[in-house]
Design a protein around this motif. Structure first.
Motif, PDB file in Angstrom:
ATOM      1  N   GLU A  27       0.827  -1.202   0.000  1.00 49.47           N
ATOM      2  CA  GLU A  27       0.000   0.000   0.000  1.00 49.47           C
ATOM      3  C   GLU A  27       0.868   1.261   0.000  1.00 49.47           C
ATOM      4  O   GLU A  27       0.588   2.219  -0.729  1.00 49.47           O
ATOM      5  N   GLU A  28       1.920   1.261   0.816  1.00 48.13           N
ATOM      6  CA  GLU A  28       2.780   2.442   0.900  1.00 48.13           C
ATOM      7  C   GLU A  28       3.592   2.629  -0.372  1.00 48.13           C
ATOM      8  O   GLU A  28       3.646   3.731  -0.933  1.00 48.13           O
ATOM      9  N   THR A  29       4.225   1.551  -0.831  1.00 45.38           N
ATOM     10  CA  THR A  29       5.060   1.648  -2.033  1.00 45.38           C
ATOM     11  C   THR A  29       4.233   2.016  -3.254  1.00 45.38           C
ATOM     12  O   THR A  29       4.583   2.935  -4.016  1.00 45.38           O
ATOM     13  N   LEU A  30       3.130   1.314  -3.459  1.00 43.30           N
ATOM     14  CA  LEU A  30       2.291   1.582  -4.625  1.00 43.30           C
ATOM     15  C   LEU A  30       1.641   2.960  -4.534  1.00 43.30           C
ATOM     16  O   LEU A  30       1.414   3.615  -5.559  1.00 43.30           O
ATOM     17  N   GLY A  31       1.352   3.415  -3.320  1.00 48.00           N
ATOM     18  CA  GLY A  31       0.807   4.759  -3.156  1.00 48.00           C
ATOM     19  C   GLY A  31       1.792   5.815  -3.624  1.00 48.00           C
ATOM     20  O   GLY A  31       1.424   6.767  -4.329  1.00 48.00           O
ATOM     21  N   ALA A  32       3.059   5.652  -3.241  1.00 51.88           N
ATOM     22  CA  ALA A  32       4.088   6.612  -3.656  1.00 51.88           C
ATOM     23  C   ALA A  32       4.312   6.545  -5.165  1.00 51.88           C
ATOM     24  O   ALA A  32       4.470   7.588  -5.830  1.00 51.88           O
ATOM     25  N   LEU A  33       4.329   5.353  -5.723  1.00 46.19           N
ATOM     26  CA  LEU A  33       4.524   5.199  -7.168  1.00 46.19           C
ATOM     27  C   LEU A  33       3.328   5.741  -7.947  1.00 46.19           C
ATOM     28  O   LEU A  33       3.492   6.344  -9.021  1.00 46.19           O
ATOM     29  N   THR A  34       2.127   5.551  -7.420  1.00 47.04           N
ATOM     30  CA  THR A  34       0.934   6.087  -8.064  1.00 47.04           C
ATOM     31  C   THR A  34       0.980   7.616  -8.099  1.00 47.04           C
ATOM     32  O   THR A  34       0.637   8.238  -9.115  1.00 47.04           O
ATOM     33  N   ASP A  35       1.410   8.219  -7.002  1.00 47.98           N
ATOM     34  CA  ASP A  35       1.552   9.677  -6.982  1.00 47.98           C
ATOM     35  C   ASP A  35       2.516  10.142  -8.074  1.00 47.98           C
ATOM     36  O   ASP A  35       2.272  11.150  -8.742  1.00 47.98           O
ATOM     37  N   ASP A  46      -7.316   1.201  -5.790  1.00 48.03           N
ATOM     38  CA  ASP A  46      -7.302   2.093  -6.961  1.00 48.03           C
ATOM     39  C   ASP A  46      -5.924   2.727  -7.149  1.00 48.03           C
ATOM     40  O   ASP A  46      -5.795   3.938  -7.341  1.00 48.03           O
ATOM     41  N   LEU A  47      -4.899   1.875  -7.080  1.00 47.56           N
ATOM     42  CA  LEU A  47      -3.520   2.316  -7.268  1.00 47.56           C
ATOM     43  C   LEU A  47      -2.986   1.772  -8.590  1.00 47.56           C
ATOM     44  O   LEU A  47      -3.523   0.815  -9.141  1.00 47.56           O
ATOM     45  N   GLU A  48      -1.926   2.400  -9.087  1.00 49.17           N
ATOM     46  CA  GLU A  48      -1.315   1.941 -10.328  1.00 49.17           C
ATOM     47  C   GLU A  48      -0.806   0.502 -10.163  1.00 49.17           C
ATOM     48  O   GLU A  48      -0.156   0.193  -9.160  1.00 49.17           O
ATOM     49  N   PRO A  49      -1.069  -0.374 -11.136  1.00 49.58           N
ATOM     50  CA  PRO A  49      -0.568  -1.746 -11.045  1.00 49.58           C
ATOM     51  C   PRO A  49       0.781  -1.888 -11.747  1.00 49.58           C
ATOM     52  O   PRO A  49       1.115  -1.119 -12.659  1.00 49.58           O
ATOM     53  N   PHE A  50       1.546  -2.877 -11.333  1.00 50.77           N
ATOM     54  CA  PHE A  50       2.746  -3.230 -12.083  1.00 50.77           C
ATOM     55  C   PHE A  50       2.307  -3.758 -13.448  1.00 50.77           C
ATOM     56  O   PHE A  50       1.388  -4.577 -13.541  1.00 50.77           O
TER      57      PHE A  50
END
Length: 340
Positions: A138-146, A177-181
């Motif tokens: 959640e944290e990693t994907l949240g930062a990458l989504t931003d 609703d975060l960006e997927p790999f």
């Protein structure tokens, strides 16, 4: 040059990806053994690749302590828009407690540093370079989504993760609703087919792109190595024994590689690369080079068509030993697969 769709995106990348691990690091072990190329040689290698139709370049912030990215930034310049540029984060980039991993702090700092070194305002494919057991997806994907929504990153990918870790991340992306790999970078060669057990079936099932790194097993399948020793004392494998391989089995593979290469009148390296490219699910294979002639030979593998006989011989000599539960699922599959 041939091009392949990158996962389920609308972006196409060359089936040969230029790996930038050989750029820089003349005084930075182990990168001095991998390449240690300076600005002039880097410019020559990149120019040769682009002229041959390669539009995909991969690096990482830890390659030569950032020098690889810096050299790429200098040589791409006006050619930046011709390239799908990929880099990675995760490894330690400084002495501080937050200078490693995939926390929001490190993702943000690593991205800004890579953008500066690459002299660009965006990265096309930003990849995590491993698994961080201390940071939630959640944290990693949240930062990458931003980063994607800010326009600093186009797509995100993962490297060196297990199948369950990637599937878990995809579930988190869907739920939050975060960006997927959209892609997976993984080791794949005739001397290392482990990803066929779990990773490759998952990649195909989820529609992810597969970027195969070290398709020559760290140069061991280049044709320079036999049971009698190395034909080139400066070969990478003589200085950096990585990735790990079963040498005796790899020597058997080399025997078949040379026989197939002789039939086609090409190098053993071309055959090894062509085999990886012929595998279902492979999008692109990453090659690194220290010399232009080495790069040119490797790029030619994209046009090499192996026969059914070639593929069967190579598949047989390099086959994995069956493991549970794979063998029992294969055993029982016959009752569920329609016949005729």
């Amino acid at each position: 040059m041939q091009y392949e769709q990158l996962g389920r995106t609308g972006t196409f990348v060359s089936r040969i990806c230029l790996g930038a691990m050989t750029f820089g690091g003349a005084n930075t072990p182990p990168f001095d053994a991998v390449g240690g190329l300076g600005l002039e040689d880097t410019d020559r290698i990149v120019g040769t690749a682009l002229d041959a139709g390669v539009n995909f370049i991969d690096t990482a912030d830890v390659y030569a302590a950032g020098e690889s990215e810096e050299l790429l930034g200098k040589v791409l310049k006006s050619r930046r828009d011709d390239v799908v540029l990929a880099t990675k984060l995760h490894g330690r980039t400084g002495p501080g407690p937050n200078d490693v991993g995939q926390s929001r702090i490190h993702v943000t700092q690593a991205l800004e540093s890579s953008l500066r070194r690459l002299d660009t305002d965006h990265i096309d494919l930003y990849q995590i370079h491993g698994f961080d057991p201390l940071t939630s997806f959640e944290e990693t994907l949240g930062a990458l989504t931003d980063a994607v929504r800010q326009g600093k990153v186009r797509y995100i990918g993962a490297s060196n993760l297990t199948a369950w870790q990637i599937v878990k991340s995809l579930g988190v992306s869907a739920l939050r609703d975060l960006e997927p790999f959209i892609s997976v970078q993984a080791y794949y060669s005739l001397a290392g087919r482990d990803l066929e057990r779990e990773l490759l079936p998952m990649i195909k099932d989820q529609g992810l792109g597969l970027l195969a790194w070290s398709p020559l097993a760290g140069g061991f399948l280049s044709g320079k190595f036999t049971r009698e020793g190395a034909a080139d004392a400066s070969a990478r494998r003589t200085q950096l024994d990585f990735p790990p391989i079963d040498r005796e089995k790899a020597y058997d593979v080399i025997d078949v590689l040379k026989a197939v290469a002789a039939r086609h009148e090409v190098s053993a390296a071309q055959v090894a690369l062509a085999w990886v490219l012929a595998q279902p699910g492979v999008t692109s294979t990453i090659i690194g080079a220290k010399r232009v002639e080495q790069l040119t030979d490797n790029i030619a593998a994209a046009e090499l068509k192996l026969s059914e006989q070639d593929l069967t011989e190579l598949d047989t000599v390099s086959a994995l030993t069956p493991e549970y539960p794979g063998w029992i699922q294969a055993y029982g599959a016959g009752d569920r697969i329609p016949r005729g």
